[in-house]
Write a protein that holds these residues in place. Structure first.
Motif, PDB file in Angstrom:
ATOM      1  N   TYR A  40      13.959  -1.332  -0.570  1.00 58.59           N
ATOM      2  CA  TYR A  40      13.057  -1.602   0.548  1.00 58.59           C
ATOM      3  C   TYR A  40      12.467  -3.005   0.570  1.00 58.59           C
ATOM      4  O   TYR A  40      11.745  -3.349   1.506  1.00 58.59           O
ATOM      5  CB  TYR A  40      11.921  -0.567   0.560  1.00 58.59           C
ATOM      6  CG  TYR A  40      12.443   0.846   0.622  1.00 58.59           C
ATOM      7  CD1 TYR A  40      13.078   1.324   1.759  1.00 58.59           C
ATOM      8  CD2 TYR A  40      12.328   1.696  -0.471  1.00 58.59           C
ATOM      9  CE1 TYR A  40      13.578   2.616   1.812  1.00 58.59           C
ATOM     10  CE2 TYR A  40      12.819   2.994  -0.426  1.00 58.59           C
ATOM     11  CZ  TYR A  40      13.451   3.445   0.720  1.00 58.59           C
ATOM     12  OH  TYR A  40      13.944   4.715   0.768  1.00 58.59           O
TER      13      TYR A  40
ATOM     14  N   ASP B 124       8.236  -6.885  -0.188  1.00 53.35           N
ATOM     15  CA  ASP B 124       7.039  -6.621   0.614  1.00 53.35           C
ATOM     16  C   ASP B 124       6.656  -5.150   0.567  1.00 53.35           C
ATOM     17  O   ASP B 124       5.466  -4.810   0.531  1.00 53.35           O
ATOM     18  CB  ASP B 124       7.236  -7.073   2.063  1.00 53.35           C
ATOM     19  CG  ASP B 124       7.314  -8.587   2.196  1.00 53.35           C
ATOM     20  OD1 ASP B 124       6.854  -9.297   1.271  1.00 53.35           O
ATOM     21  OD2 ASP B 124       7.840  -9.054   3.210  1.00 53.35           O
ATOM     22  N   ALA B 125       7.647  -4.272   0.574  1.00 52.09           N
ATOM     23  CA  ALA B 125       7.380  -2.837   0.492  1.00 52.09           C
ATOM     24  C   ALA B 125       6.759  -2.492  -0.858  1.00 52.09           C
ATOM     25  O   ALA B 125       5.836  -1.680  -0.942  1.00 52.09           O
ATOM     26  CB  ALA B 125       8.661  -2.038   0.721  1.00 52.09           C
ATOM     27  N   VAL B 126       7.239  -3.126  -1.909  1.00 51.39           N
ATOM     28  CA  VAL B 126       6.692  -2.895  -3.243  1.00 51.39           C
ATOM     29  C   VAL B 126       5.251  -3.376  -3.305  1.00 51.39           C
ATOM     30  O   VAL B 126       4.377  -2.694  -3.831  1.00 51.39           O
ATOM     31  CB  VAL B 126       7.555  -3.576  -4.331  1.00 51.39           C
ATOM     32  CG1 VAL B 126       6.862  -3.534  -5.687  1.00 51.39           C
ATOM     33  CG2 VAL B 126       8.917  -2.909  -4.421  1.00 51.39           C
TER      34      VAL B 126
ATOM     35  N   TYR C  71       3.143  -3.546  -0.900  1.00 53.09           N
ATOM     36  CA  TYR C  71       2.346  -2.591  -0.132  1.00 53.09           C
ATOM     37  C   TYR C  71       2.035  -1.350  -0.978  1.00 53.09           C
ATOM     38  O   TYR C  71       0.887  -0.891  -1.026  1.00 53.09           O
ATOM     39  CB  TYR C  71       3.085  -2.209   1.150  1.00 53.09           C
ATOM     40  CG  TYR C  71       2.384  -1.128   1.926  1.00 53.09           C
ATOM     41  CD1 TYR C  71       1.276  -1.420   2.711  1.00 53.09           C
ATOM     42  CD2 TYR C  71       2.826   0.188   1.858  1.00 53.09           C
ATOM     43  CE1 TYR C  71       0.621  -0.423   3.415  1.00 53.09           C
ATOM     44  CE2 TYR C  71       2.173   1.192   2.558  1.00 53.09           C
ATOM     45  CZ  TYR C  71       1.075   0.882   3.336  1.00 53.09           C
ATOM     46  OH  TYR C  71       0.430   1.875   4.011  1.00 53.09           O
ATOM     47  N   ILE C  72       3.048  -0.828  -1.650  1.00 57.52           N
ATOM     48  CA  ILE C  72       2.852   0.363  -2.483  1.00 57.52           C
ATOM     49  C   ILE C  72       1.877   0.073  -3.617  1.00 57.52           C
ATOM     50  O   ILE C  72       0.997   0.881  -3.926  1.00 57.52           O
ATOM     51  CB  ILE C  72       4.199   0.868  -3.048  1.00 57.52           C
ATOM     52  CG1 ILE C  72       5.070   1.426  -1.925  1.00 57.52           C
ATOM     53  CG2 ILE C  72       3.999   1.902  -4.156  1.00 57.52           C
ATOM     54  CD1 ILE C  72       4.489   2.635  -1.229  1.00 57.52           C
TER      55      ILE C  72
ATOM     56  N   TYR D 166      12.849   0.860  -6.005  1.00 56.12           N
ATOM     57  CA  TYR D 166      12.159   0.773  -4.717  1.00 56.12           C
ATOM     58  C   TYR D 166      12.291  -0.626  -4.128  1.00 56.12           C
ATOM     59  O   TYR D 166      12.564  -0.801  -2.947  1.00 56.12           O
ATOM     60  CB  TYR D 166      10.681   1.151  -4.910  1.00 56.12           C
ATOM     61  CG  TYR D 166       9.987   1.538  -3.630  1.00 56.12           C
ATOM     62  CD1 TYR D 166      10.012   2.845  -3.174  1.00 56.12           C
ATOM     63  CD2 TYR D 166       9.296   0.591  -2.882  1.00 56.12           C
ATOM     64  CE1 TYR D 166       9.373   3.205  -2.004  1.00 56.12           C
ATOM     65  CE2 TYR D 166       8.657   0.946  -1.708  1.00 56.12           C
ATOM     66  CZ  TYR D 166       8.704   2.247  -1.269  1.00 56.12           C
ATOM     67  OH  TYR D 166       8.078   2.588  -0.113  1.00 56.12           O
ATOM     68  N   ARG D 167      12.109  -1.645  -4.986  1.00 53.04           N
ATOM     69  CA  ARG D 167      12.232  -3.043  -4.544  1.00 53.04           C
ATOM     70  C   ARG D 167      13.641  -3.324  -4.021  1.00 53.04           C
ATOM     71  O   ARG D 167      13.810  -3.966  -2.992  1.00 53.04           O
ATOM     72  CB  ARG D 167      11.898  -3.993  -5.693  1.00 53.04           C
ATOM     73  CG  ARG D 167      12.134  -5.453  -5.338  1.00 53.04           C
ATOM     74  CD  ARG D 167      11.727  -6.395  -6.454  1.00 53.04           C
ATOM     75  NE  ARG D 167      10.285  -6.580  -6.388  1.00 53.04           N
ATOM     76  CZ  ARG D 167       9.422  -6.221  -7.323  1.00 53.04           C
ATOM     77  NH1 ARG D 167       9.843  -5.689  -8.442  1.00 53.04           N
ATOM     78  NH2 ARG D 167       8.139  -6.415  -7.152  1.00 53.04           N
TER      79      ARG D 167
END
Length: 65
Positions: free
Chosen positions: A45, A48-50, A52-53, A41-42
């Motif tokens: 995306y 920052d996306a990680v 957030y999740i 995922y990192r």
């Protein structure tokens, strides 16, 4: 050694140990799978996306008062 198999509404996640001598426990396999999913995922995306999740997961699965 029991393999990890999780069925969701949208996907099936299965993790099988590559170890022939059973050194990897069920908990280890679950944690390893989570680490690998987060790493993928990192990469796709960004960190920052990680973050957030992880915040969302903490809110949903975190300690309840």
């Amino acid at each position: 050694m029991e393999d990890v198999s999780i069925e969701t509404d949208f996907a099936r996640i299965s993790v099988q140990s590559k170890s022939k001598d059973g050194e990897h426990t069920y908990i280890f396999l679950m944690e390893h799978a989570l680490h690998m999913l987060m790493a993928e995922y990192r990469e796709r995306y960004g960190p920052d996306a990680v973050d957030y999740i992880l915040i969302q997961l903490r809110g949903y699965h975190g300690k309840k008062d």
